[in-house]
Design a protein around this motif. Structure first.
Motif, mmCIF file in Angstrom:
data_model
loop_
_atom_site.group_PDB
_atom_site.id
_atom_site.type_symbol
_atom_site.label_atom_id
_atom_site.label_comp_id
_atom_site.label_asym_id
_atom_site.label_seq_id
_atom_site.Cartn_x
_atom_site.Cartn_y
_atom_site.Cartn_z
ATOM 1 N N LEU B 268 0.842 -1.195 0.000
ATOM 2 C CA LEU B 268 0.000 0.000 0.000
ATOM 3 C C LEU B 268 0.882 1.252 0.000
ATOM 4 O O LEU B 268 1.969 1.253 0.567
ATOM 5 N N THR B 269 0.373 2.308 -0.628
ATOM 6 C CA THR B 269 1.120 3.572 -0.693
ATOM 7 C C THR B 269 0.129 4.728 -0.825
ATOM 8 O O THR B 269 -1.083 4.526 -0.709
ATOM 9 N N HIS B 270 0.669 5.985 -1.045
ATOM 10 C CA HIS B 270 -0.184 7.141 -1.293
ATOM 11 C C HIS B 270 -1.077 7.426 -0.084
ATOM 12 O O HIS B 270 -2.295 7.480 -0.175
ATOM 13 N N PHE B 271 -0.416 7.636 1.040
ATOM 14 C CA PHE B 271 -1.158 7.841 2.289
ATOM 15 C C PHE B 271 -1.451 9.318 2.520
ATOM 16 O O PHE B 271 -0.600 10.175 2.298
ATOM 17 N N SER B 272 -2.652 9.585 2.984
ATOM 18 C CA SER B 272 -2.993 10.954 3.356
ATOM 19 C C SER B 272 -2.019 11.450 4.414
ATOM 20 O O SER B 272 -1.686 10.719 5.352
ATOM 21 N N PRO B 273 -1.554 12.733 4.273
ATOM 22 C CA PRO B 273 -0.601 13.281 5.259
ATOM 23 C C PRO B 273 -1.183 13.339 6.668
ATOM 24 O O PRO B 273 -0.440 13.572 7.618
ATOM 25 N N ARG B 274 -2.496 13.134 6.814
ATOM 26 C CA ARG B 274 -3.059 13.151 8.173
ATOM 27 C C ARG B 274 -2.577 11.953 8.991
ATOM 28 O O ARG B 274 -2.657 11.982 10.212
ATOM 29 N N TYR B 275 -2.075 10.921 8.312
ATOM 30 C CA TYR B 275 -1.543 9.768 9.045
ATOM 31 C C TYR B 275 -0.064 9.981 9.335
ATOM 32 O O TYR B 275 0.743 10.124 8.414
ATOM 33 N N GLN B 276 0.260 10.013 10.620
ATOM 34 C CA GLN B 276 1.648 10.202 11.025
ATOM 35 C C GLN B 276 2.395 8.873 10.909
ATOM 36 O O GLN B 276 1.787 7.804 10.944
ATOM 37 N N ASP B 277 3.716 8.974 10.802
ATOM 38 C CA ASP B 277 4.499 7.744 10.700
ATOM 39 C C ASP B 277 4.426 6.934 11.988
ATOM 40 O O ASP B 277 4.256 5.723 11.951
ATOM 41 N N ILE B 278 4.576 7.594 13.118
ATOM 42 C CA ILE B 278 4.622 6.838 14.373
ATOM 43 C C ILE B 278 3.630 7.390 15.393
ATOM 44 O O ILE B 278 2.631 6.760 15.707
ATOM 45 N N HIS B 279 3.883 8.615 15.859
ATOM 46 C CA HIS B 279 3.031 9.175 16.896
ATOM 47 C C HIS B 279 1.976 10.081 16.284
ATOM 48 O O HIS B 279 2.256 10.806 15.350
ATOM 49 N N GLY B 280 0.772 10.057 16.846
ATOM 50 C CA GLY B 280 -0.258 10.953 16.362
ATOM 51 C C GLY B 280 -1.632 10.364 16.604
ATOM 52 O O GLY B 280 -1.773 9.186 16.963
ATOM 53 N N ALA B 281 -2.656 11.214 16.420
ATOM 54 C CA ALA B 281 -4.026 10.740 16.597
ATOM 55 C C ALA B 281 -4.337 9.676 15.541
ATOM 56 O O ALA B 281 -5.028 8.696 15.806
ATOM 57 N N LEU B 282 -3.812 9.886 14.330
ATOM 58 C CA LEU B 282 -3.948 8.899 13.256
ATOM 59 C C LEU B 282 -2.544 8.518 12.798
ATOM 60 O O LEU B 282 -1.717 9.391 12.552
ATOM 61 N N THR B 283 -2.290 7.233 12.696
ATOM 62 C CA THR B 283 -0.948 6.813 12.243
ATOM 63 C C THR B 283 -1.080 5.757 11.148
ATOM 64 O O THR B 283 -2.173 5.204 10.916
ATOM 65 N N LEU B 284 0.040 5.476 10.527
ATOM 66 C CA LEU B 284 0.065 4.449 9.494
ATOM 67 C C LEU B 284 -0.341 3.083 10.053
ATOM 68 O O LEU B 284 -0.791 2.210 9.302
ATOM 69 N N ALA B 285 -0.195 2.936 11.355
ATOM 70 C CA ALA B 285 -0.604 1.671 11.972
ATOM 71 C C ALA B 285 -2.115 1.455 11.802
ATOM 72 O O ALA B 285 -2.573 0.304 11.715
ATOM 73 N N ASP B 286 -2.883 2.530 11.749
ATOM 74 C CA ASP B 286 -4.334 2.404 11.519
ATOM 75 C C ASP B 286 -4.612 1.808 10.143
ATOM 76 O O ASP B 286 -5.473 0.944 9.969
ATOM 77 N N ILE B 287 -3.873 2.297 9.138
ATOM 78 C CA ILE B 287 -4.013 1.782 7.767
ATOM 79 C C ILE B 287 -3.630 0.303 7.743
ATOM 80 O O ILE B 287 -4.329 -0.538 7.172
ATOM 81 N N GLU B 288 -2.509 0.006 8.390
ATOM 82 C CA GLU B 288 -2.004 -1.361 8.365
ATOM 83 C C GLU B 288 -2.977 -2.325 9.050
ATOM 84 O O GLU B 288 -3.269 -3.417 8.529
ATOM 85 N N ARG B 289 -3.477 -1.906 10.198
ATOM 86 C CA ARG B 289 -4.397 -2.760 10.952
ATOM 87 C C ARG B 289 -5.639 -3.065 10.110
ATOM 88 O O ARG B 289 -6.081 -4.206 10.004
#
Lengths: 320, 320
Positions: B268-289
């Motif tokens: 997967l790629t092309h992630f909205s900048p609202r998803y932070q890499d590690i820390h944040g209200a929304l992170t890439l871990a949400d996409i992955e999960r």
């Protein structure tokens, strides 16, 4: 006045240098202005305190890609931030046609208006609230310009001695006089503000040039300039090897001009990628050495993200 | 086959993510190909082993700025390197008009020819020497495409057992047979190469998609694909909040499709900048999960400069 370099390489980028873009603003001002906008400028902004939301105006010196290919992306990103304030853009005429062709093909619509400003209209237009801007034609392979930024509305200081000697008591009248307003005192005397103000200090002035092989074209602009930012793409030796075709300046050409014009501060930028930062057959130290040999003022070679302040006394200092 | 991500953010860049660009090549090949070319792609290349001199072809999925605004700068830089080899470019038709308008306004002339390839001509044209390329229409706000890369000329292996049983002695004949050439043995027997070759392994196939809100449009292409690279701009929750207007996919949409289509590897790629890499209200871990909840194959979320190898056995591995 503050300037920040967002790109200092010529033609192609290096690992440490993006291509041309320079931010300028009055200290403490929320808004700022941009001279040139190479590809990658919006990436550099992410590492500064400068936001596309507060960018009031963009000035493009000339249309070579290393000075303007970042413009559509910056405009798009400002749109995605839901900017609504108009953006003023000034540059050589094909700029508008190019940007509109890109917007059309990529179906980019912006939520804010673009105010296209003709270069010759700059002196008459108040594009920036706190700086006067003018364009000066240079000499390059394509039409190229320098932009002069002169601070507007230099604050005036009261001549306290004269006020006291004249029997003008401190109070609201002093504030009005400082603002340049004539006042009528309680005793009925009319006071002309100008008579009780010290002579204004010189307005600060910065020239940021585009690509140019004739620095002398800036002679008139330089008469009252405190700081000249100019390309020094290579040293004399490399320029002679390449020949005059590309129409760039050597460090010596710019330094000699700045010395003759008595410009007190000179910042060189737009370096050929053949010059390495530190180690290499050719380094930035070659450019610096050549410039110092011909110029006795305050000299700096710009690096990406460097910030400089032009103080009210006309001196230039690096900001950390 | 190797792919390297040069930008993985959607719409606007972040400090860690440039916008869309993905390199693809056969292992060991000098030349390579590029899918999309957002602003900043040439800066990313400076941090890879990929040179604009060896770039054979560029495929643009669609004309939104975050997928193509880096193209003029990359073409210009390849020119400044004195490239002479033709560059093939394929993309939706307004691309050529846009690039030519930019080249015209900025007086950019290239020392190498551009070979503009219509998307529908890709299967019949040998744009790349070692991969077959085809475009599949997707669903987005502007015409958008996925590009499928299938390795060409899968090497054949000798059926040693059969050769020995048939009395074909090892020697030059074996080499000829492996190349698919029928041979006549010293004893006069004619040997049909195909009879002494093992069945060819499956040719590897990678799909790299553009922006798209209907992953099922790739169902036919996915039948024999080993790896799907697809946008997952947000999670279902954010997609439902934003609404279907932008026409992007959620992680769940892509994962469900890849699961149903039995694609073994998904990046997967092309992630909205609202998803932070590690820390944040929304992170890439949400996409992955969210993706993992719907997909049981090999899953990865791309980061800038990540490299992956699709091996001959159809498995995908991260390269260090």
């Amino acid at each position: 006045m503050e300037i920040q370099f967002l790109g200092t390489s010529s033609g192609t980028p290096t690992k440490t240098r993006n291509m041309s873009a320079t931010a300028i603003r009055m200290p403490g001002a929320q808004h700022w202005a941009l001279v040139d906008c190479a590809e990658g400028t919006q990436y550099r902004l992410l590492r500064t305190g400068l936001s596309p939301m507060r960018l009031r105006a963009i000035f493009i010196t000339h249309l070579h890609g290393d000075h303007c290919y970042g413009l559509p992306g910056l405009l798009a990103s400002a749109g995605m931030l839901d900017r609504s304030e108009p953006m003023s853009i000034a540059g050589p005429p094909p700029l508008r046609r190019m940007i509109e062709a890109i917007m059309d093909a990529s179906q980019l619509t912006l939520p804010y208006p673009i105010d296209w400003v003709a270069l010759e209209d700059l002196p008459g237009r108040r594009v920036l609230p706190d700086m006067k801007v003018a364009a000066t034609a240079l000499s390059h392979r394509v039409p190229s310009y320098a932009f002069s930024f002169t601070e507007a509305g230099v604050e005036r200081k009261l001549d306290i001695g004269k006020l006291k000697a004249g029997g003008v008591a401190s109070g609201p009248a002093w504030g009005a006089i400082q603002q340049g307003q004539d006042v009528v005192l309680p005793d009925g005397r009319a006071v002309v503000a100008e008579h009780f103000l010290l002579a204004p200090r010189k307005a600060r002035k910065v020239i940021i040039g585009g690509d140019n092989d004739r620095p002398d074209l800036l002679a008139r602009e330089a008469l009252d300039a405190d700081l000249l930012v100019h390309e020094a793409t290579y040293t004399d030796a490399i320029l002679h090897k390449i020949g005059p075709g590309p129409q760039h300046s050597s460090a010596a050409m710019v330094a000699r001009f700045a010395q003759a014009a008595q410009v007190k501060n000179l910042i060189l930028t737009h370096f050929s990628p053949r010059y390495q930062d530190i180690h290499g057959a050719l380094t930035l130290a070659d450019i610096e050495r050549e410039a110092r040999a011909h110029y006795s003022g305050t000299l700096a070679l710009a690096r990406d993200l460097d910030r400089y302040e032009l103080r009210k006394d006309g001196s230039v200092h690096a900001l950390l």
